[in-house]
Design a protein around this motif. Structure first.
Motif, mmCIF file in Angstrom:
data_model
loop_
_atom_site.group_PDB
_atom_site.id
_atom_site.type_symbol
_atom_site.label_atom_id
_atom_site.label_comp_id
_atom_site.label_asym_id
_atom_site.label_seq_id
_atom_site.Cartn_x
_atom_site.Cartn_y
_atom_site.Cartn_z
ATOM 1 N N PRO A 165 -9.163 43.432 18.207
ATOM 2 C CA PRO A 165 -9.602 42.990 19.532
ATOM 3 C C PRO A 165 -10.944 42.269 19.408
ATOM 4 O O PRO A 165 -11.724 42.539 18.495
ATOM 5 C CB PRO A 165 -9.753 44.308 20.311
ATOM 6 C CG PRO A 165 -9.002 45.334 19.523
ATOM 7 C CD PRO A 165 -9.066 44.895 18.094
ATOM 8 N N PRO A 166 -11.240 41.348 20.313
ATOM 9 C CA PRO A 166 -12.551 40.684 20.288
ATOM 10 C C PRO A 166 -13.682 41.703 20.335
ATOM 11 O O PRO A 166 -13.621 42.690 21.075
ATOM 12 C CB PRO A 166 -12.532 39.804 21.542
ATOM 13 C CG PRO A 166 -11.083 39.569 21.818
ATOM 14 C CD PRO A 166 -10.381 40.822 21.390
ATOM 15 N N ILE A 167 -14.709 41.477 19.542
ATOM 16 C CA ILE A 167 -15.828 42.410 19.457
ATOM 17 C C ILE A 167 -16.809 42.161 20.600
ATOM 18 O O ILE A 167 -17.223 41.022 20.834
ATOM 19 C CB ILE A 167 -16.549 42.258 18.103
ATOM 20 C CG1 ILE A 167 -15.604 42.648 16.954
ATOM 21 C CG2 ILE A 167 -17.817 43.114 18.063
ATOM 22 C CD1 ILE A 167 -16.179 42.376 15.581
ATOM 23 N N GLU A 168 -17.153 43.213 21.305
ATOM 24 C CA GLU A 168 -18.180 43.139 22.336
ATOM 25 C C GLU A 168 -19.523 43.435 21.666
ATOM 26 O O GLU A 168 -19.719 44.499 21.090
ATOM 27 C CB GLU A 168 -17.919 44.151 23.450
ATOM 28 C CG GLU A 168 -16.757 43.775 24.354
ATOM 29 C CD GLU A 168 -17.063 42.544 25.200
ATOM 30 O OE1 GLU A 168 -18.251 42.305 25.501
ATOM 31 O OE2 GLU A 168 -16.112 41.822 25.550
ATOM 32 N N PRO A 169 -20.464 42.504 21.724
ATOM 33 C CA PRO A 169 -21.705 42.677 20.964
ATOM 34 C C PRO A 169 -22.659 43.690 21.582
ATOM 35 O O PRO A 169 -22.640 43.943 22.787
ATOM 36 C CB PRO A 169 -22.322 41.277 20.998
ATOM 37 C CG PRO A 169 -21.803 40.662 22.260
ATOM 38 C CD PRO A 169 -20.410 41.209 22.423
ATOM 39 N N ILE A 170 -23.495 44.246 20.721
ATOM 40 C CA ILE A 170 -24.641 45.041 21.154
ATOM 41 C C ILE A 170 -25.863 44.144 21.033
ATOM 42 O O ILE A 170 -26.078 43.522 19.983
ATOM 43 C CB ILE A 170 -24.814 46.281 20.260
ATOM 44 C CG1 ILE A 170 -23.604 47.204 20.389
ATOM 45 C CG2 ILE A 170 -26.080 47.036 20.627
ATOM 46 C CD1 ILE A 170 -23.636 48.369 19.423
ATOM 47 N N HIS A 171 -26.665 44.051 22.076
ATOM 48 C CA HIS A 171 -27.843 43.188 22.034
ATOM 49 C C HIS A 171 -28.920 43.781 22.933
ATOM 50 O O HIS A 171 -28.624 44.601 23.825
ATOM 51 C CB HIS A 171 -27.502 41.761 22.482
ATOM 52 C CG HIS A 171 -26.863 41.688 23.849
ATOM 53 N ND1 HIS A 171 -27.609 41.568 24.998
ATOM 54 C CD2 HIS A 171 -25.560 41.728 24.226
ATOM 55 C CE1 HIS A 171 -26.792 41.533 26.038
ATOM 56 N NE2 HIS A 171 -25.546 41.630 25.608
ATOM 57 N N PRO A 172 -30.167 43.394 22.738
ATOM 58 C CA PRO A 172 -31.255 43.949 23.570
ATOM 59 C C PRO A 172 -31.012 43.665 25.051
ATOM 60 O O PRO A 172 -30.600 42.557 25.414
ATOM 61 C CB PRO A 172 -32.501 43.223 23.057
ATOM 62 C CG PRO A 172 -32.146 42.803 21.664
ATOM 63 C CD PRO A 172 -30.685 42.490 21.702
ATOM 64 N N PRO A 173 -31.286 44.639 25.902
ATOM 65 C CA PRO A 173 -31.000 44.474 27.340
ATOM 66 C C PRO A 173 -32.101 43.731 28.083
ATOM 67 O O PRO A 173 -32.688 44.258 29.047
ATOM 68 C CB PRO A 173 -30.870 45.924 27.814
ATOM 69 C CG PRO A 173 -31.815 46.684 26.939
ATOM 70 C CD PRO A 173 -31.753 46.012 25.598
ATOM 71 N N PHE A 174 -32.422 42.518 27.645
ATOM 72 C CA PHE A 174 -33.430 41.739 28.368
ATOM 73 C C PHE A 174 -32.900 41.400 29.760
ATOM 74 O O PHE A 174 -31.689 41.181 29.935
ATOM 75 C CB PHE A 174 -33.756 40.450 27.611
ATOM 76 C CG PHE A 174 -34.319 40.673 26.235
ATOM 77 C CD1 PHE A 174 -35.402 41.522 26.039
ATOM 78 C CD2 PHE A 174 -33.772 40.037 25.127
ATOM 79 C CE1 PHE A 174 -35.926 41.735 24.759
ATOM 80 C CE2 PHE A 174 -34.287 40.243 23.857
ATOM 81 C CZ PHE A 174 -35.364 41.092 23.672
ATOM 82 N N ALA A 175 -33.796 41.335 30.706
ATOM 83 C CA ALA A 175 -33.395 41.049 32.090
ATOM 84 C C ALA A 175 -32.808 39.642 32.179
ATOM 85 O O ALA A 175 -33.419 38.671 31.734
ATOM 86 C CB ALA A 175 -34.596 41.172 33.018
ATOM 87 N N GLN A 176 -31.604 39.549 32.749
ATOM 88 C CA GLN A 176 -30.907 38.266 32.897
ATOM 89 C C GLN A 176 -30.959 37.833 34.356
ATOM 90 O O GLN A 176 -30.726 38.626 35.263
ATOM 91 C CB GLN A 176 -29.456 38.407 32.434
ATOM 92 C CG GLN A 176 -28.608 37.161 32.691
ATOM 93 C CD GLN A 176 -27.136 37.397 32.378
ATOM 94 O OE1 GLN A 176 -26.773 37.689 31.250
ATOM 95 N NE2 GLN A 176 -26.294 37.291 33.399
ATOM 96 N N HIS A 177 -31.291 36.555 34.586
ATOM 97 C CA HIS A 177 -31.396 36.019 35.942
ATOM 98 C C HIS A 177 -30.632 34.698 36.032
ATOM 99 O O HIS A 177 -30.383 34.041 35.018
ATOM 100 C CB HIS A 177 -32.862 35.776 36.329
ATOM 101 C CG HIS A 177 -33.737 36.990 36.176
ATOM 102 N ND1 HIS A 177 -33.783 38.002 37.104
ATOM 103 C CD2 HIS A 177 -34.607 37.346 35.182
ATOM 104 C CE1 HIS A 177 -34.629 38.927 36.706
ATOM 105 N NE2 HIS A 177 -35.148 38.551 35.530
#
Length: 846
Positions: free
Chosen positions: A510-522
């Protein structure tokens, strides 16, 4: 794998921390262009010619294409084709040898009492395929259009000839040459009176299964004949093999062919049994044969024959290299029948010349001129193959001289990096006679080969699973019970051989869902949206680096930059911690300057890998700096990891959303909670503080507990091998993602620039690198869980597989096979004059 904490871990990571902190060049070095160096398409492919109408190819050129390829044409005719079709093709080729296209068409039409216009039309179609095969064969829009037009022309010609059976066969052969087993084959019989016979004739000259399966449906009284031919055109139908071996089937076969038929299917059944690990069943099938039948199983060739089955002739082609000797001997060896195994192996008349070849290869590789030394090995008249039959040689060694060193055979058979191809008895035999310390991965590779072929999603042509489903739906007597027994053997075999480390392709996950820093997205305000935000490209614009600015460290490719007075920020991409092989350009880094770009501070890692999930835009109306925060415009463009292949020519985005920006506090990039010199983002990315199964062992971190003189005597060899593997990313060619549909196939390729002494990410066991002297670069060793964790942070993060050293008993010579997923090779080493010498003897790249 050891889990290191505290002072031990900090010591092991000190070199990495030093690397990150010192990656700053001296002032005044020009950066050059802002994007990665683009690979010139002219260096890779010939310039595209002007579009041409291949159907307008003149007769002279078409005749030439046939004359030049006449041998290939004959070789393409399947063994199942009847004599009449061979005669037709020989007549066709002879006519073209003698005359021009018009004369040849007339001659062939007269010889077979066929309409000249229809023959000419079909001959042109065949010649067009031979002259422009790859303009019909593929799945590109133009290929499909060409093939559709070709089939229309063929059907018009068949209509003119009243769907003559011989021309239907020839048309099927033509279409098959244009696109293997094209579904249009099923339309060729038209309204033929005997559709089953037409379908059989099509299958006979194409080797395609669909026509035979249709014949079984429309002509049940002759299903045994059709299923027998089906078993000849398909490769992986063990249930069909055992079904045709049932005693009830023999009554359908003319007496003259019954024995040949039975022996042919017994051979297949033994091969199938050994493939799934049912060694006892395979031996039982062999033991049940009479002496003449056993000799047939051990013969190196199988004669062709024709079996008349319910009045229908079915052709079984001759086969070469069919001997089951080695597999049977291995199964006997494992079951304690060593005398029988020895007698079986020693009957092989090629063994003496095979031993000579091994000895020659062993000497040739370390000769002053290895090329000439190896060339001599293949010049002898008694040499049978380029590669010796190592399985047979090693069996003979185990049975007759196990006290001698098997290393020369291992080097000759496996150092080239060829896949094992072992079946179950061979794999079990290898694992019984070789310790991992002696033969490296020979046992593991053989087991992996068996396990792969037992997986339900193993690679095979689409016809095979489709045929299995169609056969199961026929409700043949005893079919279900045979299939269930074989499936239980397959499941048991897979459980016995699968070590859980078969490098499952991305396409099967299955496509891999990445782990990444939770920077605020706007979301960007409407007034700050740029047209660029929707551009489908990850290649930055080529913009000159500002004059007077110092270059970024080697291996950090500028993506975007901005100044506010003396405060300057640059964003770069680097493969320092994100090794994407051929898939990605790396992770995003931040560079800060307090003097207008004259000097840069330590590169700060963001923890974000390109397109996993963000793509940083190279220009934006949104200012980069705001107080102590970075405002970075991005597009959410998550790479679909299931689209990764080697080479990666069809990468695609799973989800896409433009016009976003990330709010990243600079403090978050610099935070180092435990003071080990690595930011929390770097430590998390590398799983330094992760669970025990994911945490790496850092080579050299155990120095305080190591005692001098107790190191592995071959540690220096392993260390040198690791040094030879550094810098492999320099060869990677990056593929663009979501390439425009009308863009040239190889457009947008880039090569990364790399830094010196980058960390080496290795897949292996910590014990193999314990107490090793420090290397000039950090070496982090992970297990399978660690690699999986890394692949959730960087797309296609491939560790270099720590090569197992295959060495002779004197520990004076050996080889190591390495791989990083998309590239690999073999390094050989030997002692000469008290010093180790090293040579790369093979290499590969996707």
């Amino acid at each position: 794998m050891p889990v290191l904490r505290g002072e031990s871990l900090r010591a092991g990571l000190s070199l990495l921390a030093l690397l990150l902190s010192s990656a700053v060049p001296s002032p005044g070095i020009a950066q050059g262009k802002a994007s990665a160096e683009a690979v010139s398409i002219e260096e890779l492919i010939e310039p595209d010619a002007e579009p041409q109408n291949i159907f307008a190819t003149d007769d002279k050129a078409l005749r030439t294409s046939i004359v030049r390829s006449n041998k290939d044409i004959i070789d393409d005719i399947p063994a199942t084709a009847p004599a009449e079709f061979h005669a037709w093709m020989n007549d066709l080729l002879s006519a073209f040898e003698r005359g021009d296209f018009t004369a040849s068409s007339r001659t062939i039409a007269q010889n077979h009492a066929l309409p000249e216009n229809a023959v000419r039309q079909l001959l042109r179609s065949f010649a067009l395929v031979r002259a422009h095969k790859y303009d019909f064969f593929g799945d590109e829009v133009k290929d499909v259009q060409n093939r559709t037009r070709l089939i229309e022309i063929i059907n018009k010609g068949l209509d003119q000839a009243g769907r003559n059976p011989l021309l239907v066969q020839f048309a099927a052969f033509t279409i098959d040459q244009a696109n293997l087993c094209d579904k249009s084959l099923m339309t060729l019989p038209g309204a033929a009176a005997d559709r089953a016979a037409s379908f059989r004739s099509i299958a006979a000259v194409t080797g395609c299964s669909d026509p035979l399966l249709e014949a079984v449906k429309v002509d049940p009284p002759h299903q045994v004949a059709d299923l027998a031919m089906l078993s000849e055109v398909l490769q992986n139908q063990p249930t069909l093999t055992l079904w045709l071996l049932r005693p009830e089937v023999e009554q359908h076969i003319a007496p003259a062919a019954q024995r040949a038929f039975r022996l042919t299917f017994t051979r297949k059944a033994i091969e199938d049994a050994f493939a799934v690990g049912a060694d006892a069943r395979g031996l039982a099938l062999y033991d049940a044969l009479d002496p003449e039948g056993r000799s047939a199983m051990l013969a190196d060739t199988q004669d062709g024959f024709t079996a008349t089955i319910d009045g229908i002739p079915v052709i079984f082609g001759a086969r070469e290299h069919t001997s089951l000797t080695t597999s049977l001997a291995a199964a006997m060896y494992l079951s304690g029948r060593t005398d029988e195994a020895r007698a079986m192996v020693e009957k092989d008349s090629k063994l003496p010349s095979e031993r000579k070849l091994v000895d020659c290869l062993y000497k040739g590789r370390t000769a002053k001129d290895p090329g000439q030394g190896l060339k001599v090995c293949y010049e002898g008249k008694d040499q049978h193959w380029k590669d010796p039959n190592v399985d047979s040689l090693i069996l003979s060694w185990a049975l007759n001289a196990p006290q001698t060193d098997p290393y020369p055979m291992l080097e000759a058979g496996f150092s080239g990096g060829r896949s094992s191809g072992a079946n179950a008895p061979i794999a079990r035999f290898y694992c019984s006679v070789f310790d991992a310390d002696v033969a490296g991965g020979v046992c593991a590779d053989a087991r992996r080969s068996v396990a792969y072929n037992l997986k339900p999603d193993r690679y095979e042509s689409e016809e095979e699973p489709e045929a299995r489903r169609a056969l199961a739906a026929l409700n043949l007597p005893e079919w279900d019970s045979i299939a269930a027994r074989l499936e239980s053997e397959r499941v048991a075999g897979l459980a016995a051989f699968d070590d859980g480390d078969t490098n499952e392709p991305y396409a099967d996950r299955p496509p891999i869902e990445p782990i990444h820093p939770p920077f605020a997205q706007h979301t960007l305000p409407p007034e700050l949206i740029s047209r660029r935000s929707d551009k489908r490209s990850d290649v930055a614009e080529t913009v000159d680096w500002p004059k007077g600015w110092t270059a970024l460290p080697l291996g950090f490719e500028p993506v975007r930059w901005q100044s506010e007075g003396t405060r300057t920020v640059a964003i770069s991409q680097s493969g320092l911690l994100d090794r994407g092989g051929e898939v990605g350009r790396g992770g995003y880094w931040i560079h800060l300057s307090k003097d207008g770009g004259k000097t840069w501070g330590q590169p700060l890692y963001t923890g974000l890998a390109a397109r996993f999930p963000y793509l940083i835009e190279p220009t934006s109306k949104l200012p980069l700096l705001k107080d102590d925060h970075l405002q970075i415009e991005v597009t959410y463009a998550l790479l679909d990891t299931s689209s990764i292949t080697y080479p990666p020519v069809g990468l695609r985005t799973l989800r896409r959303e433009p016009n976003l920006w990330l709010d990243i506090p600079i403090e978050a990039l610099t935070k180092d909670s435990n003071g080990d010199g690595l930011s929390d983002l770097v430590a998390a990315h590398l799983a330094i503080d992760g669970p025990a199964g994911e945490t790496p062992f850092v080579v050299g971190s155990d120095a305080a507990t190591c005692k001098r003189g107790e190191a592995d005597p071959v540690a220096s060899v392993r260390r040198k091998v690791l040094l030879m593997l550094t810098g492999i990313d320099e060869a990677a060619i990056r593929e663009p993602i979501d390439r425009a549909p009308d863009a040239p196939l190889l457009s947008g390729l880039t090569r990364p620039s790399t830094g010196e002494k980058w960390p080496l990410f290795v897949k292996g066991h910590a014990a193999d690198l314990a107490c090793m002297a420090p290397l000039p670069m950090p070496v982090l060793v992970y297990g399978s869980q660690g690699e999986n964790a890394l692949q959730r942070r960087s797309p296609d993060f491939r560790l270099i597989e720590l090569p197992s050293l295959v060495m002779n008993r004197e520990k004076s010579r050996g080889y190591a096979i390495w791989s990083s997923g998309w590239t690999g090779g073999t390094i050989m080493f030997w002692l000469e004059g008290g010093k180790w010498r090293f040579a790369t003897i093979s290499s590969w790249v996707t």
